[in-house]
Structure formats: C-alpha cells, structure tokens
Design an enzyme around this catalytic site. Structure first.
Site, PDB file in Angstrom:
ATOM      1  N   ARG A 160       0.080   7.647  -2.762  1.00  0.00           N
ATOM      2  CA  ARG A 160       0.630   8.738  -1.943  1.00  0.00           C
ATOM      3  C   ARG A 160       2.103   8.977  -2.262  1.00  0.00           C
ATOM      4  NH1 ARG A 160      -1.095   6.157   3.434  1.00  0.00           N
ATOM      5  NH2 ARG A 160      -1.531   4.445   1.993  1.00  0.00           N
ATOM      6  N   TRP A 161       2.821   7.916  -2.566  1.00  0.00           N
ATOM      7  CA  TRP A 161       4.242   8.054  -2.959  1.00  0.00           C
ATOM      8  C   TRP A 161       4.343   8.953  -4.187  1.00  0.00           C
ATOM      9  CZ3 TRP A 161       7.044   7.035  -7.367  1.00  0.00           C
ATOM     10  CH2 TRP A 161       8.440   6.944  -7.246  1.00  0.00           C
ATOM     11  N   ASP A 186       0.836  -1.206   0.000  1.00  0.00           N
ATOM     12  CA  ASP A 186       0.000   0.000   0.000  1.00  0.00           C
ATOM     13  C   ASP A 186       0.873   1.259   0.000  1.00  0.00           C
ATOM     14  OD1 ASP A 186      -2.409   1.318  -0.069  1.00  0.00           O
ATOM     15  OD2 ASP A 186      -2.731   1.250   2.097  1.00  0.00           O
ATOM     16  N   THR A 214     -10.581  -7.049  -4.905  1.00  0.00           N
ATOM     17  CA  THR A 214     -11.926  -7.020  -5.512  1.00  0.00           C
ATOM     18  C   THR A 214     -12.576  -5.653  -5.284  1.00  0.00           C
ATOM     19  OG1 THR A 214     -12.670  -8.162  -3.497  1.00  0.00           O
ATOM     20  CG2 THR A 214     -12.420  -9.507  -5.462  1.00  0.00           C
ATOM     21  N   GLU A 215     -12.117  -4.937  -4.259  1.00  0.00           N
ATOM     22  CA  GLU A 215     -12.675  -3.605  -3.967  1.00  0.00           C
ATOM     23  C   GLU A 215     -12.006  -2.516  -4.814  1.00  0.00           C
ATOM     24  OE1 GLU A 215     -11.785  -5.841  -1.465  1.00  0.00           O
ATOM     25  OE2 GLU A 215     -13.903  -6.381  -1.330  1.00  0.00           O
ATOM     26  N   ASN A 216     -10.835  -2.817  -5.381  1.00  0.00           N
ATOM     27  CA  ASN A 216     -10.130  -1.797  -6.170  1.00  0.00           C
ATOM     28  C   ASN A 216     -10.837  -1.465  -7.484  1.00  0.00           C
ATOM     29  OD1 ASN A 216      -6.859  -2.901  -5.033  1.00  0.00           O
ATOM     30  ND2 ASN A 216      -8.038  -1.141  -4.324  1.00  0.00           N
ATOM     31  N   GLU A 249       1.691 -13.413  12.104  1.00  0.00           N
ATOM     32  CA  GLU A 249       2.165 -12.224  12.812  1.00  0.00           C
ATOM     33  C   GLU A 249       1.945 -11.041  11.875  1.00  0.00           C
ATOM     34  OE1 GLU A 249       3.158 -12.041  15.922  1.00  0.00           O
ATOM     35  OE2 GLU A 249       2.953 -14.213  16.181  1.00  0.00           O
TER      36      GLU A 249
HETATM   37  C1  IPE Z   1      -5.142  -2.726  -0.242  1.00  0.00           C
HETATM   38  O1  IPE Z   1      -4.908  -1.384  -0.440  1.00  0.00           O
HETATM   39  C2  IPE Z   1      -5.183  -3.428  -1.570  1.00  0.00           C
HETATM   40  C3  IPE Z   1      -3.900  -3.587  -2.251  1.00  0.00           C
HETATM   41  C4  IPE Z   1      -2.745  -3.248  -1.772  1.00  0.00           C
HETATM   42  C5  IPE Z   1      -3.971  -4.199  -3.543  1.00  0.00           C
HETATM   43  P1  IPE Z   1      -6.102  -0.345  -0.560  1.00  0.00           P
HETATM   44  O2  IPE Z   1      -5.490   0.990  -0.678  1.00  0.00           O
HETATM   45  O3  IPE Z   1      -7.038  -0.758  -1.629  1.00  0.00           O
HETATM   46  O4  IPE Z   1      -6.840  -0.548   0.837  1.00  0.00           O
HETATM   47  P2  IPE Z   1      -7.849   0.419   1.619  1.00  0.00           P
HETATM   48  O5  IPE Z   1      -8.893   0.833   0.639  1.00  0.00           O
HETATM   49  O6  IPE Z   1      -7.050   1.578   2.095  1.00  0.00           O
HETATM   50  O7  IPE Z   1      -8.354  -0.421   2.747  1.00  0.00           O
HETATM   51  C1  IPE Z   2      -1.615   0.236  -3.319  1.00  0.00           C
HETATM   52  O1  IPE Z   2      -1.364   1.567  -3.404  1.00  0.00           O
HETATM   53  C2  IPE Z   2      -1.734  -0.421  -4.668  1.00  0.00           C
HETATM   54  C3  IPE Z   2      -3.102  -0.807  -5.023  1.00  0.00           C
HETATM   55  C4  IPE Z   2      -4.143  -0.777  -4.240  1.00  0.00           C
HETATM   56  C5  IPE Z   2      -3.290  -1.274  -6.375  1.00  0.00           C
HETATM   57  P1  IPE Z   2      -2.542   2.622  -3.381  1.00  0.00           P
HETATM   58  O2  IPE Z   2      -2.931   2.957  -4.774  1.00  0.00           O
HETATM   59  O3  IPE Z   2      -3.661   2.152  -2.524  1.00  0.00           O
HETATM   60  O4  IPE Z   2      -1.823   3.853  -2.715  1.00  0.00           O
HETATM   61  P2  IPE Z   2      -2.455   4.883  -1.698  1.00  0.00           P
HETATM   62  O5  IPE Z   2      -2.954   4.101  -0.515  1.00  0.00           O
HETATM   63  O6  IPE Z   2      -3.567   5.579  -2.404  1.00  0.00           O
HETATM   64  O7  IPE Z   2      -1.325   5.772  -1.357  1.00  0.00           O
HETATM   65 MG    MG Z   3      -4.109   2.418  -0.539  1.00  0.00          MG
END
Ligand code: IPE
Ligand code: IPE
Ligand code: MG
Length: 249
Positions: free
Chosen positions: A34-35, A30, A76-78, A213
């Site tokens: 933001r990076w 994750d 699945t939520e992405n 863990e």
């Molecule tokens: C979790 O990250 C899913 C992946 C890293 C693929 P998200 O950014 O989707 O999670 P939430 O929405 O902050 O819980």
């Molecule tokens: C995780 O990075 C990768 C995926 C969920 C595909 P994010 O895209 O969720 O990055 P942030 O959380 O918005 O920074």
């Molecule tokens: Mg994220």
C-alpha cells in the site's frame, strides 16, 4: 573501530517514559504494498523500501536496549501471492544478505532464521545458513528473520521432531515444547508490533505470543521510524503485565 558506513554510532535521545524495555520485540512489517501503491509505484518498490527500513529500526532497538528483534518478512501464506512478487521477495532477501551481511556482522548483530528451509531455493538457503554461521558469536542484538515462517508450521515441525526424538508424552512440558521451536531457548516476545493497520497475528509467533503485549499502528512499514518505535515503547510502558495474576491488591 567504526567507519563512516557503520551504523549504531549515535545515541538516541533518552526518553523518561521508557523505563521498561522489552527484551524481545516482534514486528509484523505490513503495508509495503500500500505504501508503494499510494506513490504510484510497483509493490516490489514498497518491499525494497521496507527492507531499507529494517536497519534504522534495528539500530534504534540497539539504542533502546532491546536484545532480540524478530521481523516477519515472508509468511508460509505469502506463497499465494503473484509469482513475480514472490520471486521479487526471494531475490530481495538474497540481495540484502549479500549487501548487508558484513556491516551487520561488524556491528555485532547475530542473525537467526525462523521458518522452513524447504521451499526456499538452494542458493538462498546457502546464503541464509552462511549469515547464521558468520554472525553466530555476535551478542549485541539478535535479528531473527521470520522467512517462510508460519506459526502453525512451526508448532507442527516441533511436534514432528518431538515424536522423532521419542519423547514420552507424559514427560513433555511447555518449556520443552518451546525449546523445539525454530529459535528455541530465546525468550518469548514481550511486545508484538503490527504496522499497516491490521489487528491480527497472521500466523506470526502464535505459540510464543501467548503473553506478549500487542501494539498496532496504521503507519505503513516503510514509514515506521524511530519516533514511531518510541511511541510503541511508551505505550508498552503503560501496560500492566499481569500474566493472569491480580496486581496491586
Ligand atoms: C503478514 O502480512 C506477513 C508479513 C508481514 C510477512 P500479510 O499482508 O501477508 O498478512 P494478511 O494477509 O493481511 O493477514
Ligand atoms: C508486508 O507488506 C510485507 C510482506 C507480506 C512480504 P504487504 O506486501 O503485505 O503490504 P500490503 O499489506 O499489501 O500493503
Ligand atoms: Mg499486507
């Protein structure tokens, strides 16, 4: 024979504080968005940097003796993200398979997939199936890519298959249910790492993580390097895994 382009050719520095090495690590990668935003770049540039980081962490896992690395790449939520980000992430997986499959294969990496195939476009499905097929006899490390993955969907799919197979309810055991998960037969994760500062599973390996863990770090995934992984491993070595028992009595 290794070539210049090959990875896994240097020895990681031995670390005396890492004696117990997790067999299976799961990583919630994750913080890509933001990076990128912190650098004034589009989110997809963060995803590209995130993909680039997988290789160095995979390589370090091999050096440390980890046998299975499960990476959470798309949940699945992405699908709820803006369409251009979703299509960008789909494209990235296809490109990554195209560019890196040969090298991963040459380095003994076996690729597995956890997740639903439905919803993924046909061409990408073929690329994924091909990657599984090409690397199926490799045994240096398993790279399990959780893509279009949801822990609840996985449990639901397992239950559906069990019902289709006509398993009598009273004969069903936890081990059997485990074997119906997407990569049944692979030991559960010992350590789950979440980068990007969150303290939740976000539907990742919710069945398999029962006794894992948990380690979280504010570091964004593209910045999570070998040293950061060692920090997680050192922390893991300080944990006492009791599995419900009373130890040291
Ligand atoms: C979790 O990250 C899913 C992946 C890293 C693929 P998200 O950014 O989707 O999670 P939430 O929405 O902050 O819980
Ligand atoms: C995780 O990075 C990768 C995926 C969920 C595909 P994010 O895209 O969720 O990055 P942030 O959380 O918005 O920074
Ligand atoms: Mg994220």
């Amino acid at each position: 024979m290794t070539t210049q382009a090959d990875f896994i050719q240097h020895d990681a520095e031995p670390t005396s504080s890492i004696t117990a090495v997790p067999h299976h690590i799961g990583i919630i990668m994750d913080g890509n968005g933001r990076w990128a935003q912190a650098r004034g770049m589009p989110r997809i540039a963060g995803h590209q940097a995130g993909v680039d980081n997988i290789r160095r962490i995979l390589e370090h896992c091999v050096q440390r003796g980890v046998k299975v690395l499960t990476i959470y790449a798309f949940s699945t939520e992405n699908w709820r993200r803006p369409p251009d980000e979703v299509s960008g992430l789909m494209r990235l997986l296809g490109l990554t398979i195209q560019r890196q499959l040969n090298e991963l294969n040459r380095n003994g990496v076996r690729i597995l997939h956890s997740g639903r195939m439905e919803g993924i476009n046909k061409h990408l499905q073929k690329q994924i199936l091909n990657a599984l097929e090409v690397t199926k006899d490799n045994d240096r490390i398993i790279l399990n890519v959780a893509f279009n993955y949801g822990g609840r969907a996985e449990i639901l799919d397992a239950v559906r298959h069990i019902m289709q197979d006509g398993i009598p309810p009273e004969t069903l055991t936890e081990e059997m249910l485990s074997s119906y998960m997407y990569i049944g037969g692979i030991p559960d994760p010992d350590l789950i790492i979440r980068t990007g500062g969150g303290w939740r599973l976000s539907n990742f390996l919710i069945w398999q993580a029962a006794y894992a863990e948990y380690y979280t770090t504010p570091t964004y995934w593209p910045d999570f390097d070998e040293n950061e992984l060692d920090k997680a491993l050192i922390e893991y070595n300080q944990r006492e895994r009791r599995f419900g028992r009373v130890l040291n009595q």
